[in-house]
Design a protein around this motif. Structure first.
Motif, PDB file in Angstrom:
ATOM      1  N   MET A 102      13.930  18.688 -30.694  1.00 34.88           N
ATOM      2  CA  MET A 102      12.852  17.715 -30.633  1.00 34.88           C
ATOM      3  C   MET A 102      12.432  17.331 -32.036  1.00 34.88           C
ATOM      4  SD  MET A 102       9.639  18.149 -28.213  1.00 34.88           S
ATOM      5  CE  MET A 102      10.801  18.703 -26.989  1.00 34.88           C
ATOM      6  N   GLY A 103      11.733  16.298 -32.148  1.00 37.32           N
ATOM      7  CA  GLY A 103      11.385  15.803 -33.468  1.00 37.32           C
ATOM      8  C   GLY A 103      10.233  16.566 -34.078  1.00 37.32           C
ATOM      9  N   GLU A 104      10.046  16.327 -35.346  1.00 37.65           N
ATOM     10  CA  GLU A 104       8.959  16.974 -36.051  1.00 37.65           C
ATOM     11  C   GLU A 104       7.893  15.930 -36.321  1.00 37.65           C
ATOM     12  OE1 GLU A 104      12.157  17.092 -36.977  1.00 37.65           O
ATOM     13  OE2 GLU A 104      12.345  18.984 -35.919  1.00 37.65           O
ATOM     14  N   GLU A 161      16.084  13.666 -30.534  1.00 40.11           N
ATOM     15  CA  GLU A 161      17.541  13.834 -30.525  1.00 40.11           C
ATOM     16  C   GLU A 161      18.240  13.271 -29.292  1.00 40.11           C
ATOM     17  OE1 GLU A 161      15.279  16.381 -30.347  1.00 40.11           O
ATOM     18  OE2 GLU A 161      15.876  17.859 -28.845  1.00 40.11           O
ATOM     19  N   HIS A 206      19.269  17.866 -38.621  1.00 39.51           N
ATOM     20  CA  HIS A 206      18.582  18.564 -37.524  1.00 39.51           C
ATOM     21  C   HIS A 206      18.877  17.893 -36.182  1.00 39.51           C
ATOM     22  CE1 HIS A 206      15.077  20.832 -35.828  1.00 39.51           C
ATOM     23  NE2 HIS A 206      15.040  19.788 -35.009  1.00 39.51           N
ATOM     24  N   HIS A 222      21.207  19.156 -32.807  1.00 38.25           N
ATOM     25  CA  HIS A 222      20.740  19.185 -31.415  1.00 38.25           C
ATOM     26  C   HIS A 222      21.756  18.570 -30.448  1.00 38.25           C
ATOM     27  CE1 HIS A 222      16.770  20.844 -31.294  1.00 38.25           C
ATOM     28  NE2 HIS A 222      16.208  19.951 -32.067  1.00 38.25           N
ATOM     29  N   GLU A 237      14.560  24.983 -31.195  1.00 40.49           N
ATOM     30  CA  GLU A 237      14.109  24.435 -32.475  1.00 40.49           C
ATOM     31  C   GLU A 237      14.509  25.336 -33.638  1.00 40.49           C
ATOM     32  OE1 GLU A 237      13.221  21.471 -33.004  1.00 40.49           O
ATOM     33  OE2 GLU A 237      13.372  21.149 -30.858  1.00 40.49           O
ATOM     34  N   ALA A 264      18.225  24.732 -34.346  1.00 37.68           N
ATOM     35  CA  ALA A 264      18.471  23.431 -34.981  1.00 37.68           C
ATOM     36  C   ALA A 264      17.952  23.438 -36.412  1.00 37.68           C
ATOM     37  CB  ALA A 264      17.820  22.317 -34.168  1.00 37.68           C
TER      38      ALA A 264
HETATM   39 ZN    ZN Z   1      14.332  19.734 -33.057  1.00 42.93          ZN
END
Ligand code: ZN
Length: 607
Positions: free
Chosen positions: A1-3, A337, A370, A374, A393, A396
């Motif tokens: 998942m994104g940050e 992702e 990253h 994923h 997480e 990744a």
């Molecule tokens: Zn992630």
């Protein structure tokens, strides 16, 4: 998942190690019903007298009162049609799902959030012909974001059905589900686009679906949009676009591989792209608004190299024929992702040579790596449920650094639990275990323990007696990390004793230990060297076990003036505190030995 924001990968490794619980709570909050929001738009209501005939306190909850879907039904394929009207800020569509009945049931529960469901559109047919129960009524249960479809008979175990539902919804600038986004071009005009953000639980805001990560299915997506735009999705186009009535454009995309709903993505926009082909023949494109054309090259070059690297590292080819990465002007997270169509915040994808800062360049490379990691770890193999987010997480965030190290070798790598794991297993064993895990669970789901099991098995095959499960449980189930107190002998042979205690930035703080059996003790891989026989390879590992008392290591001949250094290259995820005299000996070397100095400064700053 994104940050949401990002600085250093090591920061994230720490965040996920120590704040995993906080993150988990955040994710679970996303699963909780948003009653007010849902109630504003629902078109049908729960019947005033639900079907329950008794209401005593011992009555088990109705199916729709449970937050998890019943396991009776398994979706295999979604045939999705969307008509996305950016100008009028609305979308509509139909969804025909191929569903297998695993256990007989006379009710269908499916996720739906903020959608208008056309009750009369709901049809059920047996796949391939034959009878199917009729739909008696359907209603929304917003508390758990369910559409409840009641049937006049039982679905039969072992039989597959086609369930069709028509739906519509507003296209809002709310950044979740299927939403409207915009940017301002150089003439000052506002330009529009439609994009999606489905993680973790907002696919249900775009179409009714079995919106849990373990319900993997194939998706065939068709999109109609206004002239002046085109559509992108996870998969390549299936044939050419078609112009239909009013000049609208219809795009049909190839059937996807089996995947989780949260990884589905589509975008309707007027963007431009640059492209190249990876060594493995994957069509790789980076998309941005037209005026950002000069800023996509860095992500394109590095991204293609990183795909090549991960294909080699995991020994599994990238599973899709194409990969698109797109910079979305309005985006809450750093990146998401989605399989084959990764969405980014502009600052996480675009880099302009001579204009952007070096820090920006590092961020782009790190986030791209990253999200590409994923594609295997998260997308190909997906964790069963959101409580395994640490691994998704954490992993990744670790392999992103392997990708970055490959394409930008001068940037260095931070300490992390998984780097320690790779070091004590050895890279070849680590890679073998990863490949075994990814192969065993491809297009399916796993839990944390599955990875440890496959790594233990790989170690066993390579003649190494390492119980990865036991070791990693001490590192992943309890918060924090240890300080190793090292006291060495003087006079004659050099020996050192080591013991561990939990590192606390505030020693007075007390936290409840969620795993009291582990007692804040860890399996610690120790490495050492000394000035008598300096060796910074870090390949001679001795284990300090949780129950070790009186750990003592004889390191052979040496004099009282030799310094001793423990935790070479910071492979171990721990800090070291020495006896005062050894600190002095290390200090004496500071002018000569930069390596020792850096480590000492690091230790002193934190003790
Ligand atoms: Zn992630």
């Amino acid at each position: 998942m994104g940050e949401v924001t990002m600085s250093k990968g090591s920061f994230w490794a720490l965040m996920f190690a120590f704040l995993g619980t906080t993150l988990l709570v955040g994710l679970l909050c996303g699963l909780l019903p948003n009653r007010d929001a849902d109630c504003t738009i629902k078109v049908t209501e729960e019947p005033e007298e639900p079907r329950s005939t008794s209401s005593g306190p011992t009555t088990p909850p109705q199916l729709w009162e449970k937050i998890r879907l019943p396991t009776n039904l398994k979706p295999h394929h979604y045939d999705l049609f969307f008509r996305i009207d950016i100008t009028n800020e609305e979308f509509s569509g139909t969804n025909t799902m191929l569903i297998e009945c695993l256990q007989s049931i006379d009710i269908i529960l499916i996720h739906s959030k903020l959608l208008v469901i056309d009750d009369n559109s709901i049809t059920l047919a047996q796949n391939g012909g034959g009878g199917a129960p009729g739909v008696t009524r359907s209603w929304l249960y917003p508390e758990n974001q369910y559409l409840v479809i009641e049937l006049d008979g039982m679905l039969e175990a072992g039989t597959s059905y086609d369930l069709t539902i028509a739906f519509s919804g507003p296209l809002q600038e709310d950044l979740i589900g299927l939403y409207k986004s915009s940017y301002v071009n150089k003439d000052g005009d506002t330009k529009w686009l439609a994009s999606t953000f489905f993680a973790p639980t907002d696919a249900r805001k775009a179409f009714p679906c079995f919106d849990e990560p373990a319900h993997k299915a194939e998706f065939t997506v068709t999109i109609e949009n206004e002239p002046g735009y085109f559509a992108l999705a996870n998969m390549p186009l299936d044939g050419d676009n078609e112009t239909i009535a009013d000049g609208w454009v219809r795009s049909r995309f190839q059937k996807s591989v089996p995947m989780s709903t949260y990884l589905l993505c589509f975008v309707v926009c007027d963007f431009i792209s640059e492209e190249k082909e990876t060594q493995g023949g994957v069509q790789f494109r980076v998309w941005a608004r037209p005026e950002a054309r000069n800023s996509v090259r860095y992500a394109l070059e590095k991204g293609a190299d990183i795909i090549d690297f991960f294909e080699d590292y995991f020994q599994i080819p990238f599973p899709l024929p194409k990969m698109d990465m797109i910079a979305i002007p309005d985006f809450t997270a750093g990146a998401m992702e989605n399989w084959g169509l990764i969405t980014y915040r502009e600052t996480a994808l675009l880099y302009t040579e001579g204009v952007s800062s070096p820090r920006n360049k590092q961020r782009v490379c790190t986030v791209v790596s990253h999200e590409l990691a994923h594609q295997w770890f998260g997308n190909l193999v997906t964790l069963q449920w959101w409580d395994d987010t640490w691994l998704n997480e954490g992993f990744a965030s670790y392999v992103e650094y392997l990708g970055v190290e490959e394409v930008e070798p001068d940037w260095g790598m931070g300490a992390s639990i998984l780097r320690m794991l790779q070091n004590f297993l050895g890279e070849a064993t680590f890679k073998k275990g990863l490949n075994s895990y990814l192969t065993a669970f491809a297009y399916s789901n796993a839990v944390n323990g599955d990875l440890w099991f496959h790594l233990t098995q790989a170690a066993d095959e390579d003649g190494k007696d390492i119980d990865v499960t036991a070791i990693m449980e001490t590192w992943t189930l309890q918060m924090g990390f240890p300080v190793i107190d090292v006291t060495r002998s003087y006079g004659g042979n050099v020996e050192y004793s080591a013991s561990q205690h939990r590192f606390l930035s505030n020693p007075d703080s007390e936290e409840q230990n969620t795993y009291p059996d582990l007692g804040y003790k860890w399996y610690v891989p120790l490495t050492h060297t000394s000035s008598a026989n300096p060796n910074f390879q870090g390949d001679q590992i001795e284990w300090l076990n949780p129950d070790d008392e009186g750990y003592n290591k004889d390191i052979g001949e040496g004099s009282d003036s030799d310094w001793l250094l423990v935790n070479i290259r910071e492979y171990g995820y721990h800090r070291v505190n020495y006896d005062a005299n050894n600190w002095q000996l290390i200090a004496q070397q500071l002018e000569d030995d930069n390596t020792v100095r850096k480590r000492r400064v690091d230790c002193e700053l934190n003790l």
